[in-house]
Scaffold this motif. Structure first.
Motif, short mmCIF file in Angstrom:
data_model
loop_
_atom_site.label_atom_id
_atom_site.label_comp_id
_atom_site.label_asym_id
_atom_site.label_seq_id
_atom_site.Cartn_x
_atom_site.Cartn_y
_atom_site.Cartn_z
N LEU A 111 0.83 -1.20 0.00
CA LEU A 111 0.00 0.00 0.00
C LEU A 111 0.87 1.26 0.00
O LEU A 111 2.03 1.23 0.43
CB LEU A 111 -0.93 0.01 1.22
CG LEU A 111 -1.81 -1.22 1.44
CD1 LEU A 111 -2.70 -1.02 2.66
CD2 LEU A 111 -2.65 -1.52 0.21
N GLY A 112 0.29 2.35 -0.45
CA GLY A 112 1.01 3.62 -0.46
C GLY A 112 1.15 4.18 -1.86
O GLY A 112 0.32 3.90 -2.73
N PHE A 113 2.19 4.94 -2.09
CA PHE A 113 2.40 5.57 -3.40
C PHE A 113 3.87 5.98 -3.51
O PHE A 113 4.55 6.20 -2.49
CB PHE A 113 1.50 6.80 -3.56
CG PHE A 113 1.69 7.84 -2.49
CD1 PHE A 113 2.61 8.87 -2.63
CD2 PHE A 113 0.96 7.77 -1.31
CE1 PHE A 113 2.79 9.82 -1.65
CE2 PHE A 113 1.12 8.72 -0.31
CZ PHE A 113 2.05 9.74 -0.47
N PRO A 114 4.40 6.06 -4.71
CA PRO A 114 5.79 6.50 -4.90
C PRO A 114 5.98 7.92 -4.35
O PRO A 114 5.19 8.81 -4.61
CB PRO A 114 5.95 6.48 -6.43
CG PRO A 114 4.94 5.48 -6.90
CD PRO A 114 3.77 5.64 -5.98
N GLY A 115 7.03 8.09 -3.54
CA GLY A 115 7.28 9.38 -2.93
C GLY A 115 6.63 9.55 -1.57
O GLY A 115 6.65 10.64 -0.99
N GLU A 116 6.07 8.47 -1.03
CA GLU A 116 5.36 8.55 0.25
C GLU A 116 6.26 8.94 1.41
O GLU A 116 5.78 9.39 2.46
CB GLU A 116 4.71 7.20 0.56
CG GLU A 116 5.69 6.07 0.72
CD GLU A 116 5.05 4.71 0.83
OE1 GLU A 116 5.75 3.77 1.22
OE2 GLU A 116 3.85 4.57 0.53
N GLU A 117 7.58 8.78 1.23
CA GLU A 117 8.51 9.12 2.31
C GLU A 117 8.50 10.62 2.63
O GLU A 117 8.97 11.04 3.68
CB GLU A 117 9.93 8.68 1.95
CG GLU A 117 10.51 9.30 0.68
CD GLU A 117 10.09 8.56 -0.58
OE1 GLU A 117 10.50 9.01 -1.67
OE2 GLU A 117 9.35 7.55 -0.49
N SER A 118 7.91 11.43 1.73
CA SER A 118 7.84 12.88 1.98
C SER A 118 6.75 13.24 2.97
O SER A 118 6.72 14.36 3.50
CB SER A 118 7.59 13.63 0.66
OG SER A 118 6.29 13.34 0.15
N VAL A 119 5.83 12.31 3.23
CA VAL A 119 4.71 12.58 4.14
C VAL A 119 5.17 12.41 5.59
O VAL A 119 5.69 11.36 5.95
CB VAL A 119 3.53 11.64 3.85
CG1 VAL A 119 2.40 11.88 4.86
CG2 VAL A 119 3.02 11.83 2.44
N PRO A 120 4.98 13.43 6.43
CA PRO A 120 5.36 13.30 7.85
C PRO A 120 4.63 12.15 8.52
O PRO A 120 3.51 11.79 8.12
CB PRO A 120 4.92 14.65 8.45
CG PRO A 120 4.88 15.59 7.28
CD PRO A 120 4.44 14.76 6.11
N LYS A 121 5.23 11.58 9.54
CA LYS A 121 4.64 10.42 10.22
C LYS A 121 3.71 10.82 11.36
O LYS A 121 2.94 10.00 11.85
CB LYS A 121 5.75 9.52 10.78
CG LYS A 121 6.78 9.08 9.74
CD LYS A 121 6.14 8.33 8.59
CE LYS A 121 7.18 7.87 7.57
NZ LYS A 121 6.57 7.27 6.36
N ASN A 122 3.77 12.08 11.78
CA ASN A 122 2.96 12.50 12.93
C ASN A 122 1.83 13.43 12.49
O ASN A 122 1.87 14.03 11.40
CB ASN A 122 3.84 13.19 13.98
CG ASN A 122 4.50 14.45 13.43
OD1 ASN A 122 3.89 15.50 13.36
ND2 ASN A 122 5.77 14.33 13.00
N PHE A 123 0.85 13.57 13.34
CA PHE A 123 -0.34 14.35 13.02
C PHE A 123 -0.01 15.81 12.73
O PHE A 123 -0.51 16.38 11.75
CB PHE A 123 -1.35 14.27 14.17
CG PHE A 123 -2.52 15.20 14.01
CD1 PHE A 123 -3.55 14.88 13.14
CD2 PHE A 123 -2.58 16.40 14.70
CE1 PHE A 123 -4.64 15.74 12.96
CE2 PHE A 123 -3.66 17.26 14.53
CZ PHE A 123 -4.68 16.93 13.66
N TRP A 124 0.82 16.43 13.56
CA TRP A 124 1.08 17.86 13.40
C TRP A 124 1.83 18.15 12.11
O TRP A 124 1.59 19.18 11.47
CB TRP A 124 1.84 18.39 14.61
CG TRP A 124 1.03 18.29 15.86
CD1 TRP A 124 1.23 17.44 16.91
CD2 TRP A 124 -0.15 19.04 16.18
NE1 TRP A 124 0.25 17.61 17.85
CE2 TRP A 124 -0.61 18.59 17.44
CE3 TRP A 124 -0.85 20.05 15.53
CZ2 TRP A 124 -1.73 19.12 18.04
CZ3 TRP A 124 -1.99 20.58 16.12
CH2 TRP A 124 -2.42 20.11 17.38
N GLY A 125 2.70 17.24 11.72
CA GLY A 125 3.37 17.40 10.44
C GLY A 125 2.41 17.25 9.28
O GLY A 125 2.46 17.99 8.30
#
Length: 289
Positions: free
Chosen positions: A266-280
């Motif tokens: 699951l996910g999408f290419p480039g997903e590492e750019s998405v912050p892991k926490n809510f505030w991010g």
């Protein structure tokens, strides 16, 4: 200006008060979405626990608590914050002569209750299906929708993990859909709203359901899992955009269900750019890429 400030105030306080009364069981049961959401969530979670599709997935899967928080943030907290703005917009449109009657496309008030509910359900679902396609097709909107697609293990609570900007996009379009019906919501509209919550939870749940031949009408967990697939068919920006109904995907050829193992990435290419926490994630989509 005073009339808009008063509308902001009344919208905010009205929604806040209603939510508080809901928590205290001081509203009719059929309009108590606070406890209704909790009850539906517990029931679907129970199905996940006793009938898991991916048996190696933890009951408290990856980001379980983050998604649980999103349920209450998007469904209640943000709704309280933004309700005043919607009320002020309602006043503005009224002052410039735009109202439900002026753009009404279908008059359902004379139909039987069951027909009113059916038209209401189908029209709103189509509006959301179309909006969902836009969230994938247009890069500026996709930046916000990435939050929902950052889910790496699917579970019921992932249903309501989405960026708050999606509320800004969906709410006016759903309201527009109601206005096409003459601004008229069926008396039993709560049945449609609760059904949408339940179907959405099931679509994201760790349960293998297809509904047999009804899969061509209703969205389901197997179909929706492929909407979240990391790998998409070549040349397509997305598949299986259905919200409650799958029939739009079958009608317009956007369906794609190559298999049903439930083990896809699951996910999408480039997903590492998405912050892991809510505030991010709260500010994601506005930052310069």
């Amino acid at each position: 200006m005073e009339i808009y400030l008063e509308a902001l105030k009344q919208g905010f306080l009205g929604t806040l008060g209603w939510t508080w009364k809901s928590i205290l069981f001081q509203v009719p049961w059929y309009s108590n979405y606070f406890w209704g959401l909790i009850l539906i969530s517990l029931l679907v979670w129970g199905l996940e626990i006793f009938f898991p599709w991916r048996k190696n997935q933890s009951v408290f899967r990856k980001d379980f608590w983050l998604d649980a928080f999103y349920m209450f943030f998007n469904f209640f907290i943000f709704s309280i914050v933004i309700s005043g703005v919607y009320k002020a917009l309602e006043v503005f449109f009224g002052q410039v002569g735009i109202n439900a009657k002026s753009i009404a496309f279908i008059d359902t008030s004379s139909l039987p209750n069951w027909a009113q509910l059916l038209v209401f359900f189908i029209l709103l679902d189509f509006v959301q299906w179309f909006t969902h396609i836009c969230l994938h097709k247009f890069p500026a909107l996709w930046q916000f929708h990435k939050i929902h697609h950052s889910v790496k293990e699917m579970g019921f609570a992932a249903h309501l993990r989405y960026h708050w900007m999606e509320n800004i996009l969906y709410k006016p379009l759903k309201t527009f859909g109601v206005m096409l019906l003459g601004g008229f919501e069926p008396e039993q509209a709560y049945l449609v709203h609760f059904a949408a919550i339940a179907i959405g939870h099931l679509n994201h749940a760790n349960i293998k359901l297809t509904y047999g031949p009804l899969k061509y009408i209703f969205n389901n967990p197997v179909m929706h899992l492929y909407h979240h697939s990391y790998v998409l068919p070549e040349g397509r920006f997305g598949v299986n955009f259905g919200i409650s109904l799958s029939l739009w995907d079958y009608i317009f050829g956007t369906q794609h269900i190559p298999e049903d193992s439930g083990t896809i990435q699951l996910g999408f290419p480039g997903e590492e750019s998405v912050p892991k926490n809510f505030w991010g994630q709260l500010l994601y989509g506005f930052r310069k890429k």
